[in-house]
Design a protein around this motif. Sequence first.
Motif, short mmCIF file in Angstrom:
data_model
loop_
_atom_site.label_atom_id
_atom_site.label_comp_id
_atom_site.label_asym_id
_atom_site.label_seq_id
_atom_site.Cartn_x
_atom_site.Cartn_y
_atom_site.Cartn_z
N ASP A 38 -52.44 11.70 32.73
CA ASP A 38 -51.15 11.06 32.43
C ASP A 38 -50.04 12.09 32.30
N GLU A 39 -50.33 13.20 31.63
CA GLU A 39 -49.33 14.26 31.46
C GLU A 39 -48.95 14.87 32.81
N GLU A 63 -56.26 12.55 29.06
CA GLU A 63 -54.81 12.55 28.83
C GLU A 63 -54.09 13.51 29.77
#
Length: 124
Positions: A22-23, A19
């Motif tokens: 994506d961040e 994740e």
Amino acid sequence: MRYAILLHYPERPSEDLGEALDEGQAAFQAYARDLDDAGVLVSGEVWQPSSASTTLTAADGTLRVQDGPFADTHEQLGGQFVIDVPDLDAALAWAERAPSVTWGHVEVRPSATYVESGAWVPST
């Protein structure tokens, strides 16, 4: 005056980031949008991993081409933004907003000259 905001950070395979990838991409997209909205963005580049690079040298008179980066390092130069701002203080203010400042190094380097319409122009 043109400055390059050079983004150095630890090299990790994208699948290890989960994740965070994506961040990070969202944070850089917002940062680029802020630079552009302020009218200071000249260009931005995100580079492939250093393992995709090819290094050339002819320092000893013989051309050598080497796959991969020249230096064995744990950090990579992952990308850059070129901005046009009045002075170093303004460049530093933008650089401190770079998302990667929290997990790597952000280098600010002034431009000496640049190419515009095929001609070299001194940076002022």
